[in-house]
Design a protein around this motif. Structure first.
Motif, short mmCIF file in Angstrom:
data_model
loop_
_atom_site.label_atom_id
_atom_site.label_comp_id
_atom_site.label_asym_id
_atom_site.label_seq_id
_atom_site.Cartn_x
_atom_site.Cartn_y
_atom_site.Cartn_z
N PHE A 166 0.83 -1.20 0.00
CA PHE A 166 0.00 0.00 0.00
C PHE A 166 0.87 1.25 0.00
O PHE A 166 0.56 2.23 -0.69
CB PHE A 166 -0.93 -0.02 1.23
CG PHE A 166 -1.87 1.14 1.29
CD1 PHE A 166 -2.90 1.26 0.37
CD2 PHE A 166 -1.74 2.11 2.26
CE1 PHE A 166 -3.77 2.33 0.42
CE2 PHE A 166 -2.60 3.17 2.33
CZ PHE A 166 -3.63 3.29 1.41
N GLY A 167 1.96 1.23 0.76
CA GLY A 167 2.86 2.38 0.79
C GLY A 167 3.46 2.66 -0.58
O GLY A 167 3.57 3.82 -1.00
N GLY A 168 3.82 1.60 -1.31
CA GLY A 168 4.33 1.79 -2.68
C GLY A 168 3.29 2.40 -3.59
O GLY A 168 3.59 3.28 -4.40
N GLU A 169 2.06 1.92 -3.47
CA GLU A 169 0.98 2.47 -4.30
C GLU A 169 0.72 3.94 -3.96
O GLU A 169 0.48 4.76 -4.85
CB GLU A 169 -0.29 1.65 -4.11
CG GLU A 169 -0.20 0.25 -4.70
CD GLU A 169 -1.44 -0.59 -4.40
OE1 GLU A 169 -2.47 -0.03 -4.00
OE2 GLU A 169 -1.35 -1.81 -4.57
N HIS A 201 1.05 9.57 -5.35
CA HIS A 201 1.49 10.90 -4.96
C HIS A 201 2.33 11.54 -6.06
O HIS A 201 2.16 12.73 -6.38
CB HIS A 201 2.29 10.83 -3.65
CG HIS A 201 2.71 12.16 -3.13
ND1 HIS A 201 3.96 12.68 -3.37
CD2 HIS A 201 2.04 13.08 -2.40
CE1 HIS A 201 4.05 13.87 -2.81
NE2 HIS A 201 2.90 14.14 -2.21
N SER A 202 3.21 10.76 -6.67
CA SER A 202 4.04 11.29 -7.77
C SER A 202 3.17 11.70 -8.95
O SER A 202 3.37 12.77 -9.54
CB SER A 202 5.04 10.23 -8.21
OG SER A 202 5.93 9.94 -7.17
N ARG A 203 2.20 10.87 -9.31
CA ARG A 203 1.31 11.20 -10.43
C ARG A 203 0.48 12.43 -10.11
O ARG A 203 0.28 13.30 -10.98
CB ARG A 203 0.41 10.01 -10.75
CG ARG A 203 1.14 8.86 -11.42
CD ARG A 203 0.19 7.83 -12.04
NE ARG A 203 -0.81 7.32 -11.12
CZ ARG A 203 -0.70 6.21 -10.42
NH1 ARG A 203 0.38 5.46 -10.54
NH2 ARG A 203 -1.67 5.82 -9.62
N LEU A 204 0.00 12.54 -8.90
CA LEU A 204 -0.80 13.70 -8.49
C LEU A 204 0.03 14.98 -8.54
O LEU A 204 -0.45 16.02 -9.00
CB LEU A 204 -1.36 13.48 -7.09
CG LEU A 204 -2.25 14.58 -6.53
CD1 LEU A 204 -3.49 14.75 -7.40
CD2 LEU A 204 -2.65 14.25 -5.11
N ARG A 205 1.28 14.91 -8.09
CA ARG A 205 2.15 16.09 -8.13
C ARG A 205 2.39 16.53 -9.57
O ARG A 205 2.33 17.73 -9.90
CB ARG A 205 3.48 15.77 -7.46
CG ARG A 205 4.36 16.99 -7.28
CD ARG A 205 5.60 16.69 -6.48
NE ARG A 205 5.61 15.29 -6.06
CZ ARG A 205 6.69 14.58 -5.82
NH1 ARG A 205 7.86 15.13 -5.94
NH2 ARG A 205 6.63 13.33 -5.45
#
Length: 184
Positions: A135-138, A143-147
């Motif tokens: 879950f942490g990896g997902e 988060h990267s895609r959202l940024r």
């Protein structure tokens, strides 16, 4: 008694694991009610284990108070090769030992149950830790895609802000020209 002491050690390990869950239930995907339930279960196991230890000490003390088995003596001898009066004491001692053995077997079963529960809780914690890692990896990827998406929207808004002012200026000039033509 050794089984009861092993039971206490396993309960202590369970208490440590549940304590870790209580400090950070979200990490293990648990609701506060689940943590409270597990704390209650461990407290119940602790009480059972303490009862088992007390009963084991009591049984050991009883064994220590038993009169020694008498050897052959004068007089009539029974089936055990003992005098009749000694045969009754020996039979009582054997019955007491059989009861104690039965109770010790029960203690062993309880200790095995506590051990099994400890292993099950440990396996559940391991599974939850793996799920949390996934879950942490997902979450990191999302988060990267959202940024990146936020940055793109920010750039688009900056471009649109310039275009909006230009559009307003052109429409204002067109309004002035139309007004001048209409009222001339």
């Amino acid at each position: 008694a050794a089984a009861a002491r092993g039971c206490a050690a396993q309960v202590a390990e369970l208490e440590a694991a549940v304590g870790a869950m209580a400090r950070d239930p979200a990490r293990f995907g648990l609701a506060p009610a689940q943590v409270t339930e597990r704390c209650a279960e461990v407290a119940e196991l602790r009480a059972s284990c303490e009862e088992l230890e007390a009963r084991a000490r009591e049984l050991e003390a009883q064994r220590g108070r038993l009169p020694p088995v008498p050897g052959p003596g004068p007089g009539a001898e029974g089936a055990w090769g003992l005098a009749d009066e000694d045969e009754g004491a020996f039979s009582a001692q054997m019955e007491l030992m059989a009861r104690q053995d039965t109770e010790l077997d029960g203690l062993g079963q309880h200790a095995a149950m506590v051990g099994r529960l400890g292993r099950e809780i440990g396996a559940e914690l391991d599974n939850q830790a793996l799920l949390l890692d996934d879950f942490g990896g997902e979450v990191d990827a999302t988060h990267s895609r959202l940024r990146a998406a936020t940055q793109k929207v920010g750039r688009l808004l900056k471009k649109n802000a310039k275009c909006q002012w230009a559009t307003i200026a052109v429409l204002l000039v067109a309004l002035v020209i139309l007004s001048w033509l209409a009222f001339r």
